[in-house]
Design an enzyme around this catalytic site. Structure first.
Site, PDB file in Angstrom:
ATOM      1  N   CYS A   1      -3.150  13.934  26.016  1.00 19.67           N
ATOM      2  CA  CYS A   1      -3.430  15.313  25.404  1.00 19.67           C
ATOM      3  C   CYS A   1      -4.518  15.973  25.901  1.00 19.67           C
ATOM      4  O   CYS A   1      -4.529  17.206  26.296  1.00 19.67           O
ATOM      5  CB  CYS A   1      -3.250  15.229  23.786  1.00 19.67           C
ATOM      6  SG  CYS A   1      -1.582  14.819  23.200  1.00 19.67           S
TER       7      CYS A   1
ATOM      8  N   VAL B   1      -4.663  19.433  27.583  1.00 17.71           N
ATOM      9  CA  VAL B   1      -5.022  20.565  26.979  1.00 17.71           C
ATOM     10  C   VAL B   1      -6.376  21.445  27.647  1.00 17.71           C
ATOM     11  O   VAL B   1      -6.128  22.778  28.012  1.00 17.71           O
ATOM     12  CB  VAL B   1      -5.671  20.277  25.604  1.00 17.71           C
ATOM     13  CG1 VAL B   1      -6.294  21.598  24.839  1.00 17.71           C
ATOM     14  CG2 VAL B   1      -4.345  20.102  24.742  1.00 17.71           C
TER      15      VAL B   1
END
Length: 522
Positions: free
Chosen positions: A152, A156
């Site tokens: 992630c 991101v």
């Protein structure tokens, strides 16, 4: 207090008086413990239809989703290639999770590295981490290929894997011709099956996208098989065996059976077996490519059809009788090889087993959950057995899968009472097991908490768990079993009918009350 001659594990150790007293003191002194009668009242309320309606109205919370995240699948895919090191661009804690998840399922060490992004990388980007990470991983572990995926954090902030890998080569951290296929695998969308699909497409793209000149379907006389996220090692082996018996030369593209099942002989094998890079490069020359779990391989299918020019056959996962028949007949049609007598004999033995066990499975109600292809194949086989699927749940399926499941259930009178749940979680399924009780629950180890909760309400409410799927943490060696083909159907049938008979023994063991049905012969 432990005694050296009588060392106890945590159970029954924690049932000793001194441990029970210690726990009570902790609750009395340091916890704002809710009274037992209030706990009991709340528990009972969570088993009601009223609570179920509130539970299904949830929008912003998932409880026990029955899926994992994309990089987990990418790691499994990479492990299936020869001398390949899975490399995750992201935080070290995520990779520790992936390794322990597989450790607990396969009971094997899992080779996987991370470039350990921390706060500075989250702000300035993780390119420097990748420079050092790729160079160190190659020097320390000597893989012949490094397959990169992401967590992630990297997604991101928008880290560009293609640019980072190319810059690593330009800066001299790794050689220009060193293979580093990659896939973006953000954990906040999709699931572990999506991650496997993305990683495979990335590897296929790396080795074949720009080298298609002179390649054409049928040139090498082989047939490709893409397994998808597959954790039953016996399934890789049964496909290889059936193809060998048919005289079909098969390429299983991503085959981790050796590295995930190494012997204990004093030698550690970081790499063992796997699909070679040459096999991947040659894959476009095969007659065709069969996707063993088509619902989870949409990106792979698109690449194989558009780049390799293969007309991927429309097949279901080869579970149960009819879908294994369809699979083998399609292989025969593609290759021109006849289905041998040995497989016909195996099919006949499965038919005999189904007839032997039919009376025990007929009309039994099952709730089941898991990945889309597994759940669909399991449902198909239950219908063939005369069993009745009741609650059919897949968190990581899509609406098209849901419609296909409705159509499958409508094709049999045994599917008349079933309802399909797409995107729901195991807390939803817990409610369903209370308000519309099935006889058994089929799924991974996490279903044991539903069995515990239903049993807590009373023996007559208990829904026993039959462990099929991934992960299986609390039983040993089931990952070596087979669920595909006639052989896999035999294993599933054996597992199901013996669970039914075990429950019957439990219910008829009462001395002088129910033991008139505690039969020696079933």
């Amino acid at each position: 207090m432990q005694i050296v001659d009588d060392i106890k594990p945590c159970y029954p150790l924690f049932r000793d008086d001194d441990y029970k007293e210690s726990l009570k003191n902790k609750q009395d002194l340091f916890e704002e413990k809710v009274p037992d009668d209030k706990i009991a009242e709340t528990f009972e309320w969570t088993t009601t239809k009223e609570y179920q309606e509130l539970n299904f109205a949830r929008e912003a919370l998932t409880i026990n989703p029955a899926k994992a995240c994309q990089p987990l699948g990418a790691v499994l895919c990479a492990l299936g290639f020869e001398k390949t090191l899975p490399y995750v661009h992201g935080s070290q804690g995520c990779v520790a999770y992936f390794r322990t998840y597989f450790n607990r399922h396969f009971k094997e060490p899992i080779a996987c590295v991370s470039d350990s992004m921390t706060e500075d990388a989250a702000v300035f980007g993780g390119q420097k981490n990748m420079f050092d990470g790729l160079e160190n991983a190659k020097a320390l572990y000597k893989p012949e290929m490094i397959a990169v995926s992401t967590t992630c954090m990297a997604e991101v902030i928008g880290d560009d894997l293609n640019a980072f890998i190319n810059n690593s080569k330009k800066e001299g951290h790794i050689a220009q011709d060193y293979p580093v296929p990659f896939a973006h695998t953000p954990s906040f969308v999709g699931s572990h099956t999506t991650g496997w699909d993305n990683m495979f497409e990335g590897i296929a793209r790396y080795f074949t996208l720009n080298t298609m000149e002179g390649k054409a379907p049928g040139q090498n006389g082989k047939l490709n098989f893409v397994p998808g996220f597959e954790t039953y090692l016996g399934n890789y082996r049964v496909i290889a065996r059936m193809m060998k018996e048919m005289g079909v030369e098969a390429s299983i593209l991503s085959n981790p059976t050796e590295v995930l099942d190494t012997p204990s002989d004093g030698e550690y094998r970081m790499y063992a077996g796997g699909t070679t890079m040459d096999e991947v490069k040659d894959a476009p020359n095969a007659f065709n490519t069969i996707l063993l779990q088509p619902w989870q391989l949409e990106k792979t299918k698109k690449f194989v059809e558009n780049t390799w020019n293969h007309e991927v056959p429309k097949l279901n996962i080869p579970m149960g009788l009819a879908w294994t028949d369809e699979f083998l007949m399609k292989v025969s049609e593609i290759t021109g090889k006849e289905i041998p007598a040995s497989l016909e004999l195996e099919r006949g033995r499965l038919m005999d087993m189904m007839q032997d066990s039919h009376t025990w499975l007929h009309g039994k109600k099952f709730a089941l959950y898991g990945d889309p292809d597994f759940v669909m194949g399991m449902t198909q086989f239950l219908l063939e057995l005369g069993a009745e699927p009741l609650h059919v749940l897949s968190n990581n399926a899509n609406k098209r899968w849901g419609k296909a499941m409705d159509k499958l259930l409508a094709s049999s009178p045994y599917g008349a009472k079933a309802k399909v749940y797409v995107g729901n979680d195991l807390w939803h399924l817990r409610s369903l097991c209370f308000t519309e009780k099935p006889d058994f629950l089929i799924g991974n180890s996490y279903g044991k908490y539903i069995q515990r909760d239903t049993a807590h309400k009373g023996p007559q409410f208990e829904v026993p768990l039959i462990r099929l799927g991934f992960p299986i943490f609390d039983r040993h060696h089931l990952h070596r079993m087979t669920t595909l083909g006639y052989e896999g159907a035999m294993y599933i049938l054996t597992t199901l009918v013996n669970a039914v008979l075990e429950k019957l023994d439990d219910e008829t063991r009462g001395m002088g009350t129910t033991d008139f049905n505690y039969d020696l012969v079933r």
